[in-house]
Design a protein around this motif. Structure first.
Motif, PDB file in Angstrom:
ATOM      1  N   GLU A 137       0.949  -1.270   0.146  1.00  0.00           N
ATOM      2  CA  GLU A 137       0.509   0.085   0.441  1.00  0.00           C
ATOM      3  C   GLU A 137       0.446   1.581  -0.137  1.00  0.00           C
ATOM      4  O   GLU A 137       0.496   1.915  -1.037  1.00  0.00           O
ATOM      5  CB  GLU A 137      -0.832  -0.001   1.299  1.00  0.00           C
ATOM      6  CG  GLU A 137      -2.268  -1.491   1.361  1.00  0.00           C
ATOM      7  CD  GLU A 137      -3.337  -1.297   2.873  1.00  0.00           C
ATOM      8  OE1 GLU A 137      -2.925  -0.221   3.345  1.00  0.00           O
ATOM      9  OE2 GLU A 137      -4.026  -1.690   2.441  1.00  0.00           O
ATOM     10  N   LYS A 138       2.136   1.725   0.724  1.00  0.00           N
ATOM     11  CA  LYS A 138       3.002   2.449   1.096  1.00  0.00           C
ATOM     12  C   LYS A 138       3.293   2.817  -0.685  1.00  0.00           C
ATOM     13  O   LYS A 138       3.567   3.591  -0.861  1.00  0.00           O
ATOM     14  CB  LYS A 138       4.320   2.340   1.788  1.00  0.00           C
ATOM     15  CG  LYS A 138       3.540   2.602   3.524  1.00  0.00           C
ATOM     16  CD  LYS A 138       4.545   2.292   4.728  1.00  0.00           C
ATOM     17  CE  LYS A 138       4.285   2.020   5.717  1.00  0.00           C
ATOM     18  NZ  LYS A 138       4.985   1.371   6.208  1.00  0.00           N
ATOM     19  N   ILE A 139       4.066   1.280  -0.895  1.00  0.00           N
ATOM     20  CA  ILE A 139       4.940   2.275  -2.758  1.00  0.00           C
ATOM     21  C   ILE A 139       3.424   2.251  -3.394  1.00  0.00           C
ATOM     22  O   ILE A 139       3.241   2.983  -4.227  1.00  0.00           O
ATOM     23  CB  ILE A 139       4.885   0.422  -2.923  1.00  0.00           C
ATOM     24  CG1 ILE A 139       6.372  -0.221  -2.267  1.00  0.00           C
ATOM     25  CG2 ILE A 139       5.218   0.462  -4.425  1.00  0.00           C
ATOM     26  CD1 ILE A 139       6.931  -1.593  -2.435  1.00  0.00           C
ATOM     27  N   TYR A 252      -6.605  13.262   4.553  1.00  0.00           N
ATOM     28  CA  TYR A 252      -7.739  12.501   3.532  1.00  0.00           C
ATOM     29  C   TYR A 252      -7.290  11.015   2.907  1.00  0.00           C
ATOM     30  O   TYR A 252      -6.227  11.316   2.750  1.00  0.00           O
ATOM     31  CB  TYR A 252      -8.868  13.243   2.832  1.00  0.00           C
ATOM     32  CG  TYR A 252      -9.840  14.361   2.865  1.00  0.00           C
ATOM     33  CD1 TYR A 252     -10.919  14.035   2.973  1.00  0.00           C
ATOM     34  CD2 TYR A 252      -8.564  15.633   3.125  1.00  0.00           C
ATOM     35  CE1 TYR A 252     -11.690  15.148   3.703  1.00  0.00           C
ATOM     36  CE2 TYR A 252      -9.659  17.174   3.555  1.00  0.00           C
ATOM     37  CZ  TYR A 252     -10.852  16.562   4.310  1.00  0.00           C
ATOM     38  OH  TYR A 252     -11.725  17.360   4.129  1.00  0.00           O
ATOM     39  N   GLY A 253      -7.648  10.333   2.864  1.00  0.00           N
ATOM     40  CA  GLY A 253      -7.098   8.926   2.142  1.00  0.00           C
ATOM     41  C   GLY A 253      -6.173   7.918   3.338  1.00  0.00           C
ATOM     42  O   GLY A 253      -6.516   8.035   4.330  1.00  0.00           O
ATOM     43  N   GLN A 254      -6.292   7.508   2.613  1.00  0.00           N
ATOM     44  CA  GLN A 254      -5.469   5.833   3.656  1.00  0.00           C
ATOM     45  C   GLN A 254      -4.122   6.678   4.316  1.00  0.00           C
ATOM     46  O   GLN A 254      -3.793   7.777   4.729  1.00  0.00           O
ATOM     47  CB  GLN A 254      -4.610   5.202   2.624  1.00  0.00           C
ATOM     48  CG  GLN A 254      -5.080   4.507   1.481  1.00  0.00           C
ATOM     49  CD  GLN A 254      -4.067   3.832   0.346  1.00  0.00           C
ATOM     50  OE1 GLN A 254      -2.373   4.278   0.097  1.00  0.00           O
ATOM     51  NE2 GLN A 254      -4.519   2.889  -0.505  1.00  0.00           N
ATOM     52  N   TYR A 255      -3.985   5.976   5.548  1.00  0.00           N
ATOM     53  CA  TYR A 255      -3.421   6.303   6.961  1.00  0.00           C
ATOM     54  C   TYR A 255      -2.485   6.048   6.361  1.00  0.00           C
ATOM     55  O   TYR A 255      -0.988   7.512   7.366  1.00  0.00           O
ATOM     56  CB  TYR A 255      -3.379   5.447   7.941  1.00  0.00           C
ATOM     57  CG  TYR A 255      -4.773   4.927   7.626  1.00  0.00           C
ATOM     58  CD1 TYR A 255      -5.624   5.356   8.470  1.00  0.00           C
ATOM     59  CD2 TYR A 255      -5.372   3.500   8.610  1.00  0.00           C
ATOM     60  CE1 TYR A 255      -6.803   5.450   9.010  1.00  0.00           C
ATOM     61  CE2 TYR A 255      -6.720   3.414   8.792  1.00  0.00           C
ATOM     62  CZ  TYR A 255      -7.597   4.367   9.162  1.00  0.00           C
ATOM     63  OH  TYR A 255      -8.407   4.180   9.610  1.00  0.00           O
ATOM     64  N   GLU A 256      -1.654   5.829   5.388  1.00  0.00           N
ATOM     65  CA  GLU A 256       0.372   6.339   4.907  1.00  0.00           C
ATOM     66  C   GLU A 256       0.330   7.702   4.639  1.00  0.00           C
ATOM     67  O   GLU A 256       1.476   8.429   4.546  1.00  0.00           O
ATOM     68  CB  GLU A 256       0.336   5.331   3.839  1.00  0.00           C
ATOM     69  CG  GLU A 256       0.532   4.033   3.914  1.00  0.00           C
ATOM     70  CD  GLU A 256      -0.154   3.142   4.672  1.00  0.00           C
ATOM     71  OE1 GLU A 256      -1.837   3.817   3.982  1.00  0.00           O
ATOM     72  OE2 GLU A 256       0.177   2.047   4.817  1.00  0.00           O
ATOM     73  N   ALA A 294     -16.128   1.240   3.312  1.00  0.00           N
ATOM     74  CA  ALA A 294     -15.041   0.182   2.840  1.00  0.00           C
ATOM     75  C   ALA A 294     -14.174   0.971   1.575  1.00  0.00           C
ATOM     76  O   ALA A 294     -12.904   0.262   0.953  1.00  0.00           O
ATOM     77  CB  ALA A 294     -16.279  -0.587   1.966  1.00  0.00           C
ATOM     78  N   ASP A 295     -14.012   2.698   1.281  1.00  0.00           N
ATOM     79  CA  ASP A 295     -13.118   2.767   0.937  1.00  0.00           C
ATOM     80  C   ASP A 295     -11.809   3.613   1.007  1.00  0.00           C
ATOM     81  O   ASP A 295     -12.337   4.620   1.325  1.00  0.00           O
ATOM     82  CB  ASP A 295     -13.270   3.770  -1.170  1.00  0.00           C
ATOM     83  CG  ASP A 295     -12.715   3.999  -1.509  1.00  0.00           C
ATOM     84  OD1 ASP A 295     -11.248   3.678  -1.470  1.00  0.00           O
ATOM     85  OD2 ASP A 295     -13.248   5.250  -2.596  1.00  0.00           O
ATOM     86  N   SER A 296     -10.267   3.084   1.596  1.00  0.00           N
ATOM     87  CA  SER A 296      -9.304   3.654   2.203  1.00  0.00           C
ATOM     88  C   SER A 296      -8.874   4.727   1.133  1.00  0.00           C
ATOM     89  O   SER A 296      -9.104   5.733   1.603  1.00  0.00           O
ATOM     90  CB  SER A 296      -8.569   2.416   1.868  1.00  0.00           C
ATOM     91  OG  SER A 296      -7.428   2.625   0.408  1.00  0.00           O
ATOM     92  N   ALA A 297      -9.628   5.523   0.527  1.00  0.00           N
ATOM     93  CA  ALA A 297      -8.890   6.405  -0.655  1.00  0.00           C
ATOM     94  C   ALA A 297     -10.612   7.947   0.101  1.00  0.00           C
ATOM     95  O   ALA A 297     -10.188   8.984   0.561  1.00  0.00           O
ATOM     96  CB  ALA A 297      -9.533   6.631  -2.048  1.00  0.00           C
TER      97      ALA A 297
END
Length: 312
Positions: A137-139, A252-256, A294-297
């Motif tokens: 996910e980070k990549i 906003y978005g993924q935890y990364e 459901a959508d990590s974005a």
């Protein structure tokens, strides 16, 4: 007479050769070659579908010694009753067990012990998969940032006060950040079991370590509640302190993306020299996460960093 002496000498040579050959053939190691259930290493390799190189490796590591080694030729010889053992070794190797773990399993090969070992290995592999997924996910996140030009976008930092809230909290030292999910599940489960009214007004996590840590993280999770009960077993009712000045960043978005948000805060702080960070835990408020989106974005996380004005 010469002819007679020749035959006598020839007879003696034959006798000596017969004795030597008999000893050689009756030797406990070599004699096994003529037994149907003993195989040379190449034969054993074909039967078990294990390479000669690996059989030699198992010999060197002590996992599977040959049934015997011929003292004259040095050939490794394997017995038919060793096939179940090599099958066990191959199975354990293919399921992720290391040499030491395989040796320990072979020493105590019973149903109860094997079920326990397999459960432990299952959990290890599951954790490893989860960790590798987070790396993927980070990549992917890095690829997205590069492709759509997010690299130069800064997160907005706002300063606001945060009032006091009545919360139920649970503070633990957890192995890693991924384990925070379990901490939340435990807290929410306790609240449901005790029929607590959750206001969903201000649910957040506090990070008490004075430095960033990947392991052994001191985390406190808090749920806003409408009533107060008796604190017990680590579940604590309390009122949070009022924060007069809190630097807040919406992520906003993924935890990364949170890492980039902290960098933006550092840049903001360098241009707002009137403020300095206060020596208090950072807060993280998850408005949208895996439990309700459901959508990590579309995740929405608010970072709250206590700050104070510099004294003149």
């Amino acid at each position: 007479m010469i002819c007679g002496a020749f035959y006598i000498i020839l007879y003696m040579v034959i006798e000596i050769a017969y004795v030597v050959l008999s000893q050689y053939m009756t030797n406990s190691h070599y004699s096994s070659l003529v037994v149907a259930d003993i195989f040379k290493i190449g034969e054993f390799s074909k039967l078990t579908q294990v390479s000669v190189r690996m059989l030699r490796h198992y010999d060197e590591t002590g996992l599977l010694k040959p049934a015997c080694v011929d003292q004259y030729t040095g050939y490794r010889l394997y017995a038919l009753d060793q096939i179940p053992t090599i099958n066990k070794i191959v199975f354990l190797r293919d399921t992720g067990f290391h040499v030491i773990e395989i040796a320990q399993a072979l020493e105590k090969w019973d149903t109860g012990n094997m079920v326990e070992l397999l459960h432990d290995k299952y959990n290890q592999i599951e954790a490893s998969i989860s960790y590798e997924k987070s790396r993927l996910e980070k990549i992917q996140n890095a690829i997205d940032i590069i492709n759509i030009g997010k690299k130069d976008i800064n997160f907005n930092v706002t300063v606001k006060s945060v009032p006091s809230y009545q919360v139920l909290s649970l503070r633990r030292m957890i192995p890693g950040h991924i384990d925070e999910v379990g901490l939340w599940s435990e807290l929410i489960g306790y609240a449901k079991e005790n029929n607590l009214k959750l206001t969903a007004e201000y649910d957040f996590a506090l990070y008490h370590d004075e430095e960033y840590k990947d392991n052994d993280v001191d985390v406190e999770v808090c749920l806003a509640v409408g009533s107060v009960g008796e604190s017990r077993n680590g579940f604590i009712y309390k009122s949070t302190e009022v924060a007069q000045t809190m630097a807040c960043i919406m992520v906003y978005g993924q935890y990364e993306n949170i890492t980039e948000a902290y960098l933006s805060f550092a840049e903001w702080l360098s241009t707002h020299e009137v403020f300095i960070m206060k020596n208090e835990p950072f807060r993280r408020v998850c408005h949208k996460g895996s439990w309700n989106e459901a959508d990590s974005a579309k995740y929405l996380t608010e970072i709250q960093i206590p700050i104070i004005e510099k004294q003149a």
